[in-house]
Enzyme design. Structure first.
Site, short mmCIF file in Angstrom:
data_model
loop_
_atom_site.label_atom_id
_atom_site.label_comp_id
_atom_site.label_asym_id
_atom_site.label_seq_id
_atom_site.Cartn_x
_atom_site.Cartn_y
_atom_site.Cartn_z
N SER A 1 0.81 -1.22 0.00
CA SER A 1 0.00 0.00 0.00
C SER A 1 0.84 1.27 0.00
CB SER A 1 -0.94 0.02 1.21
OG SER A 1 -0.21 -0.06 2.42
N ASP B 1 -3.81 8.88 6.79
CA ASP B 1 -4.75 7.95 7.41
C ASP B 1 -4.04 7.26 8.57
OD1 ASP B 1 -3.25 5.79 6.45
OD2 ASP B 1 -4.72 5.17 4.96
N HIS C 1 -0.80 5.35 6.81
CA HIS C 1 0.01 5.81 5.68
C HIS C 1 0.36 7.29 5.78
CE1 HIS C 1 -2.45 2.38 4.16
NE2 HIS C 1 -1.26 2.00 3.74
#
Length: 384
Positions: free
Chosen positions: A61, A350, A353
């Site tokens: 991610s 978030d 991240h």
């Protein structure tokens, strides 16, 4: 003659350079910045030439630019507020408010952002020569990582997709030699392993953990990582930039789940164990794989430096994420709720991240500092 918009952009860039010249502020360049102006902003001069025909990106991610949008997965960033600072303020699949590290590297090299592999049309699959992004959120080096969230592209699958890319591009080159030259000059950027710790090992039951202590688990990651690097090498890859895993025990998710302001030492210890293995592995691979070159990006150190002196990087918030996250800040951003206004002040967008600013800092320090990207910085690596 330059337009007023162009002059305004240049003024903004020089203002950023002036404010950032002492390392006190890291201001993110505009989305539409051109290569020449970006090199000036980074104090690299505008006469540097890079012979990098393509950027190929693999990972989790931290680099996913939209592949999971096309998969049956609950781990997606295809809704607002993700992408609020990207083109038109729309989500792309990146787990950030704007660009990610791979995007900044592409801009420095004078390349377009590598598009997600699964989003390419059949025509693009056969003609795109500037690079592709195979990154997939929640996936990792080991094949079982990420299954909790549905389907994702494992490292094995990503290298398999690159093999298809190579076959598709072969007709574009007039001889095998020219394609070999193209691949040898391309940059292969790999940022993976975070999910193997966070959603791989951490989700094992206690009995399995007792039978497989983390150092043994990390050895399995390292071995599988090595296998995939060798596959990429056999397909023509020669220049590798490999990210370490981050300082995983100091994310908002950890703080919120523990209801504490202290980092999780076990998470960080696991990250350091895997990072040492990967750091030791790369010189061995370089000596074994003739003509290969590797640099190791110490993402963990960058985060440690930020947490030790956030003001030096322009951050005022290292503990909270910018978006409104679910389940008391332990789950992804809640859909369609506006994020904070001061996004550049936050290390995290978030709970898991980094913000666009954090990604820019990662790229900038790797480009310029051999203490972060070693044995040489990324600028020298790209020129070599």
């Amino acid at each position: 003659m330059r337009s007023w918009t162009s002059y305004f952009l240049m003024f903004s860039l020089y203002l950023d350079l002036l404010l950032g010249s002492n390392g006190d502020v890291f201001r993110v360049p505009p989305l539409n910045v051109n290569q020449k102006d970006l090199l000036k902003l980074l104090e690299l001069g505008d006469d540097i030439k890079f012979d990098v025909p393509a950027l190929y990106v693999f990972g989790d991610s931290t680099v996913d630019s939209g592949n999971n949008n096309f998969l049956s997965s609950t781990s997606k960033a295809n809704y607002p507020p993700f992408g609020v600072d990207f083109a038109d303020g729309k989500p792309t699949g990146r787990f950030s408010n704007g660009r990610i590290e791979a995007d900044f590297i592409a801009q420095v090299a004078g390349l377009p952002f590598p598009p997600p592999c699964l989003g390419l049309s059949k025509e693009e699959q056969k003609t795109l020569r500037t690079g592709v992004n195979y990154g997939s959120s929640s996936c990792g080096v080991l094949p079982n990582t990420g299954k909790l969230f549905g389907t994702c592209l494992t490292f094995d699958m990503q290298t398999g997709l690159f093999e298809t890319t190579v076959k598709n591009l072969q007709p574009l080159f007039d001889s095998p030699k020219t394609m070999i030259d193209y691949l040898s000059k391309s940059l292969f950027f790999i940022s993976i392993g975070n999910a193997d710790i966070s959603t791989g090992y951490d989700f094992l039951d206690n009995t399995t953990k007792q039978q497989t202590p983390f150092p043994k688990f990390a050895q399995a990651i390292s071995q599988k990582f090595s296998d995939n690097i060798k596959k990429l090498y056999d397909l023509g890859a020669r220049k590798f930039l490999v990210n370490s895993v981050g300082m995983m025990g100091c994310s908002p998710m950890v703080f919120n789940s523990k209801r504490s302001t202290t980092c999780d030492d076990e998470y960080n210890e696991h990250a350091q164990i895997l990072n040492r293995l990967l750091s030791d592995l790369l010189p061995k691979l370089q000596s074994e794989l003739v003509g290969s070159k590797f640099i190791f990006a110490d993402v963990y150190k960058v985060f440690a430096d930020i947490f030790a002196s956030p003001n030096s990087y322009g951050f005022t918030n290292t503990r909270e994420c910018c978006c409104v996250a679910g389940e008391n800040g332990t789950r992804p951003c809640i859909r369609d709720i506006r994020p904070c206004n001061n996004r550049n002040d936050h290390v995290f967008f978030d709970p898991f991240h980094g913000s666009e600013t954090t990604h820019f800092i990662l790229a900038k320090r790797c480009l310029k500092e051999s203490s972060i990207c070693s044995p040489i910085n990324l600028v020298d690596f790209l020129r070599a």
